[in-house]
Design a protein around this motif. Structure first.
Motif, PDB file in Angstrom:
ATOM      1  N   GLY A 179     -34.346   1.434 -43.403  1.00 41.79           N
ATOM      2  CA  GLY A 179     -35.171   0.539 -44.195  1.00 41.79           C
ATOM      3  C   GLY A 179     -35.623  -0.674 -43.408  1.00 41.79           C
ATOM      4  O   GLY A 179     -35.353  -0.826 -42.215  1.00 41.79           O
ATOM      5  N   GLU A 180     -36.364  -1.548 -44.086  1.00 41.63           N
ATOM      6  CA  GLU A 180     -36.782  -2.803 -43.489  1.00 41.63           C
ATOM      7  C   GLU A 180     -35.562  -3.709 -43.290  1.00 41.63           C
ATOM      8  O   GLU A 180     -34.504  -3.502 -43.883  1.00 41.63           O
ATOM      9  CB  GLU A 180     -37.819  -3.487 -44.378  1.00 41.63           C
ATOM     10  N   ASN A 181     -35.739  -4.717 -42.421  1.00 47.61           N
ATOM     11  CA  ASN A 181     -34.684  -5.706 -42.167  1.00 47.61           C
ATOM     12  C   ASN A 181     -33.406  -5.056 -41.620  1.00 47.61           C
ATOM     13  O   ASN A 181     -32.291  -5.415 -42.012  1.00 47.61           O
ATOM     14  CB  ASN A 181     -34.357  -6.494 -43.439  1.00 47.61           C
ATOM     15  N   THR A 182     -33.567  -4.068 -40.729  1.00 44.90           N
ATOM     16  CA  THR A 182     -32.408  -3.387 -40.143  1.00 44.90           C
ATOM     17  C   THR A 182     -32.501  -3.423 -38.618  1.00 44.90           C
ATOM     18  O   THR A 182     -33.561  -3.716 -38.048  1.00 44.90           O
ATOM     19  CB  THR A 182     -32.317  -1.928 -40.601  1.00 44.90           C
ATOM     20  N   PHE A 183     -31.383  -3.095 -37.970  1.00 44.79           N
ATOM     21  CA  PHE A 183     -31.332  -3.038 -36.515  1.00 44.79           C
ATOM     22  C   PHE A 183     -31.156  -1.597 -36.062  1.00 44.79           C
ATOM     23  O   PHE A 183     -30.438  -0.816 -36.682  1.00 44.79           O
ATOM     24  CB  PHE A 183     -30.158  -3.880 -35.985  1.00 44.79           C
TER      25      PHE A 183
END
Length: 394
Positions: free
Chosen positions: A307-311
């Motif tokens: 998802g978004e906001n992940t590393f």
């Protein structure tokens, strides 16, 4: 004589029409390009008044320019922006830009006109107006058509997957499908991609958000289809034994940093790809093209299924006689029951939902790894992410 011959050759082979007239408006010469523009043979216009090539009211305007030129000596250089209409032999009219200048020749004045046909430019401008008027409708139609094509291609892939019972039949079906895809899809996809880019370019002056939105839809759909075709073509080459590794020495760190930068541009909002290298050695001897394809596939999957906001962690390590590469994400993970089939062609896990894909990427990764004498392993838990580990002897 040489200068005269050179000048004559230039005039004769000029793309634009070149015409000379006397101070009384009588045509004295016309080059082949000028004859083609107006549809006359030279003998049909030489000796005639220039008015034979101009409809009203441009004839009167041109006579006025010529009269003023004779009285004042000030040329009206029409090529700086003045457009006129020409009259062809068959009665058709066409727009052109005309530059007129005075030439001293054999003790008298003649006037030279340079004729630049504007027909295609005007047609393009008219088409652009039509495109602007109907652009959103066309985009909707193309988007719908492209969606249907994607759906049809997905159905075709599923049907092929279900019908593959034997290895020989698998090869034959894939060969036929790849051949069909290459010829039947690549050409229209290229045309659609070009059209989308042109629509985006031509629509910029209109600043229409709806147009931009639909152009993005078209480009994304074309990108998905292109990925599908590339996967099928890569698989076909592998099946046909056409992929042979070419081992060369290169800097793994620089190589990996470039791929990381390239893939970061494809990441979702606030997704960050973190690359790290372990060890003081950076030179390895592997096939750069195969390794790049492997890394791009693994990182692209990490982007797609996270998802978004992940590393996304991408690491390399060079030790004693071994190179280790890992890609780790915190995405949806792979169900335990699906893990044994993960590297099979056309297989897709059951928790992917509507995320697009062919089910060929990891199969290609595994086979490219084997071609370089490497091994691939993974660990995965649903909703906790996946870690791929590849090792190559060096």
């Amino acid at each position: 004589m040489e200068n005269a011959a050179l000048l004559n050759a230039i005039i004769k082979n000029a793309i634009d029409g070149i015409i000379t007239i006397s101070d009384r408006g009588i045509i004295e010469s016309i080059n082949p390009a000028g004859c083609n523009l107006f549809g006359y043979q030279p003998e049909e216009v030489i000796g005639e008044n220039i008015s034979i090539l101009m409809p009203a009211p441009y004839k009167a305007e041109h006579d006025g320019y010529l009269d003023r030129y004779q009285r004042t000596g000030e040329a009206h250089i029409i090529g700086t922006g003045r457009e006129v209409i020409g009259l062809k032999k068959n009665g058709d009219k066409f727009p052109f830009r005309l530059a007129v200048s005075e030439v001293q020749y054999s003790g008298r004045k003649i006037y030279t006109g340079f004729i630049h046909d504007l027909s295609r430019q005007k047609e393009a401008e008219e088409q652009l107006k039509e495109y602007a008027a109907h652009l959103e409708e066309q985009v909707e139609e193309r988007t719908q058509s492209l969606t249907e094509t994607v759906h049809a291609l997905q159905q075709a892939k599923e049907e092929v997957s279900l019908s593959l019972e034997k290895e020989k039949e698998l090869g034959q079906l894939k060969s036929r499908f790849v051949s069909m895809a290459s010829h039947e899809f690549r050409t229209p996809l290229s045309a659609i991609q070009l059209s989308a880019s042109l629509i985006d370019k031509y629509s910029q002056p209109f600043e229409n958000d709806h147009i931009g939105k639909h152009v993005v839809k078209i480009k994304n759909a074309v990108g998905n289809l292109t990925t599908i075709l590339n996967d099928f073509l890569s698989l076909e080459k592998l099946e046909a034994g056409k992929v042979e590794p070419s081992f060369t020495s290169f800097d793994l760190v620089k190589f990996s940093e470039e791929i990381t930068e390239e893939m970061q541009m494809m990441a979702k909002q606030n997704q960050n790809i973190i690359y790290q290298h372990t060890g003081i050695q950076s030179i390895i001897n592997l096939d750069q093209n195969l390794l790049k394809n492997i890394i791009i596939n693994l990182v692209a999957n990490a982007i797609k299924y996270s998802g978004e906001n992940t590393f996304i962690e991408f690491n390399t390590e060079i030790g004693d006689n071994i190179c280790i590469l890992t890609v780790k994400d915190d995405g949806i993970g792979i169900p335990e029951n699906d893990q044994k089939h993960l590297f099979e062609a056309f297989f897709r896990a059951h928790n992917i939902g509507n995320i697009p894909g062919t089910g060929l990427g990891l199969n290609i990764v595994a086979r490219y790894t084997m071609l370089m004498n490497g091994k691939i392993n993974f660990k995965s838990n649903v909703n906790q992410g996946t870690l791929f580990t590849l090792s190559f002897p060096i």
